[in-house]
Design a protein around this motif. Structure first.
Motif, PDB file in Angstrom:
ATOM      1  N   THR A 219      12.905  13.789  -6.808  1.00  0.00           N
ATOM      2  CA  THR A 219      13.169  13.075  -5.754  1.00  0.00           C
ATOM      3  C   THR A 219      12.129  11.614  -5.516  1.00  0.00           C
ATOM      4  O   THR A 219      11.160  11.961  -5.556  1.00  0.00           O
ATOM      5  CB  THR A 219      13.363  13.908  -4.485  1.00  0.00           C
ATOM      6  N   THR A 221      10.600   8.898  -2.406  1.00  0.00           N
ATOM      7  CA  THR A 221      10.842   8.516  -1.207  1.00  0.00           C
ATOM      8  C   THR A 221      10.611   7.035  -0.923  1.00  0.00           C
ATOM      9  O   THR A 221       9.486   6.407  -1.652  1.00  0.00           O
ATOM     10  CB  THR A 221       9.462   9.347  -0.596  1.00  0.00           C
ATOM     11  N   ASP A 285      10.911   6.805   5.103  1.00  0.00           N
ATOM     12  CA  ASP A 285      10.943   8.378   4.240  1.00  0.00           C
ATOM     13  C   ASP A 285      12.444   8.502   3.599  1.00  0.00           C
ATOM     14  O   ASP A 285      12.884   9.732   3.733  1.00  0.00           O
ATOM     15  CB  ASP A 285      10.332   9.107   5.248  1.00  0.00           C
ATOM     16  N   GLN A 287      14.942   9.803   1.450  1.00  0.00           N
ATOM     17  CA  GLN A 287      14.931  10.639   0.096  1.00  0.00           C
ATOM     18  C   GLN A 287      16.039  10.361  -0.897  1.00  0.00           C
ATOM     19  O   GLN A 287      17.012  10.472  -0.491  1.00  0.00           O
ATOM     20  CB  GLN A 287      14.969  12.136   0.523  1.00  0.00           C
TER      21      GLN A 287
END
Length: 452
Positions: A219, A221, A285, A287
């Motif tokens: 993942t 960010t 933020d 994702q």
């Protein structure tokens, strides 16, 4: 001159006079006597009479067609390509021309035209597969020109969709990403946006992006902002470019519109391309899965591949904008009368028109050659940059001339030139400023880089 020839010329002379004129003439003169007199004239006398009557012995000259393609470049296209060009032109004149000023004034987008635009089947015109109608880069440019000829905002919407957004996925995406996104984007069922420019970073995007991407396992960010992003307010997928905090290289990511932390605010109070819905994107933020990272975008050099391809399209847009302004201004000068004559008959107006046409024709021949290089696989950054510099500068000159020959009416939307005057300013700046593109060309011709 024999009698038969003189009679033929006399008949031709009188045939050129319409019924109403003939009726008025019969009230003033003895027509049989006049015909007999004309029949006795020799060739010199008859030609003098014809000249005195304003060339009545010749067919009345028709007003020239309004056509910005002075060198007939479009007629050299293959029949199928020429037919598509005229199909796009007809669509723009029927569907967009009547509503363009209204939506431009409201700074709103005509969403109802998207399905109709999709029916033209012109999205991703140079790509292979995924439902794309593979054609030449010249044809891609002509489509951009024809759209911009009526409205530069719709051309920008289309360029973002078909060029920047689809092009990023087509050139740099994985097979899975291409299969997921390109068919829907080609049909305009899925709308894309391209997020590179930032509030404080435009020309310095290669090494100065402040939007960051940090990887944690599978993942990423993302944090930062993007500005001036066309289609952003209603896009289904946004191509976002960010600096990898691990290696400091630019990476590309596909953000879905419902991604948590993704916020888009419409930019207001623009003086150009008002139909385009530009957005200020804020990433907090966000994702993003590794599966949604563009797998072949590993540095800004990869981003530049997309920009090189689409910069040529912007040069064609500039040509379309200039052509639209020129053709509308030319039509106006033929209809507008002052001192009892069309202003098109005045020397200074004709001088303005010829200057405009000279610039437009030079631009057209340049972009045709540019796209020929692209079709041959020989397009370099400097080729696209030179076209962007020249065409966007000359478009400014053309729209200024168009506004000038129209006098005060040139600033009114209803006369279909003011919109081109304003939109030319946006074309002049996006896809690289005049200065940055000039330095790209300068580096190529001198061997010295003048970039900071």
């Amino acid at each position: 001159m024999n009698t038969f020839t003189k009679i033929k010329q006399a008949i031709h002379l009188f045939k050129s006079i319409d019924i109403e004129q003939l009726g008025k003439l019969s009230q003033k003169v003895d027509l049989p006597k006049l015909v007999a007199t004309v029949g006795k004239m020799d060739g010199t006398q008859l030609n003098g009479l014809i000249k005195m009557l304003g060339g009545a012995g010749h067919a009345k000259k028709q007003q020239p067609a309004i056509n910005g393609d002075f060198y007939d470049l479009g007629t050299d296209l293959l029949p199928a390509d020429r037919a598509l060009q005229l199909k796009v032109r007809a669509f723009m004149e029927k569907e967009i021309q009547p509503i363009a000023n209204h939506y431009w004034n409201k700074a709103a987008f005509p969403f109802e035209i998207i399905p109709k635009l999709a029916e033209l089947n012109i999205c991703g015109v140079t790509y292979e597969g995924y439902g794309c109608p593979h054609r030449s880069f010249i044809m891609e440019g002509i489509i951009a020109m024809e759209i911009a000829r009526v409205d530069a905002s719709i051309a920008t919407f289309f360029g973002v969709q078909s060029g920047l957004a689809m092009g990023s996925i087509y050139l740099l995406g994985s097979d899975a990403q291409k299969q997921e996104w390109l068919p829907g984007m080609q049909q305009l069922k899925t709308i894309g946006a391209f997020g590179l420019t930032e509030p404080e970073v435009g020309s310095g995007a290669a090494g100065g992006l402040t939007t960051t991407a940090t990887r944690h396992g599978d993942t990423w960010t993302l944090n930062g902002q993007k500005k001036w992003i066309g289609n952003a307010t209603f896009a289904d997928v946004l191509v976002i470019w960010a600096r990898d905090t691990a290696d400091n290289q630019v990476k590309g990511f596909l953000l879905r519109k419902d991604t948590p932390g993704l916020h888009v605010a419409k930019m207001e109070d623009k003086m150009a391309l008002r139909i385009v819905q530009n957005g200020l994107i804020t990433l907090q933020d966000c994702q993003v899965s590794e599966l949604d990272r563009l797998q072949h975008a590993n540095s800004f050099k990869d981003t530049a591949k997309v920009l090189r391809m689409t910069r040529a399209g912007v040069a064609w847009q500039a040509v379309g904008c200039a052509r639209g302004a020129y053709e509308n201004a030319l039509a106006y000068t033929m209809q507008r009368k002052q001192f009892g004559k069309p202003i098109a008959s005045f020397q200074l107006i004709q001088n303005h028109l010829v200057e405009m046409l000279s610039n437009l024709t030079a631009m057209q021949t340049l972009v045709f050659r540019l796209s020929a290089l692209q079709d041959a696989g020989r397009l370099e950054d400097e080729h696209a940059s030179l076209a962007k510099v020249f065409c966007s500068m000359r478009t400014r000159d053309v729209v200024r001339g168009a506004r000038e020959v129209m006098g005060g009416n040139g600033i009114l939307l209803e006369y279909n030139v003011a919109r081109f005057v304003a939109d030319a300013e946006a074309i002049y700046s996006y896809e690289g400023t005049k200065e940055i593109n000039s330095l790209i060309v300068g580096r190529a011709i001198t061997g010295h880089s003048a970039f900071v």
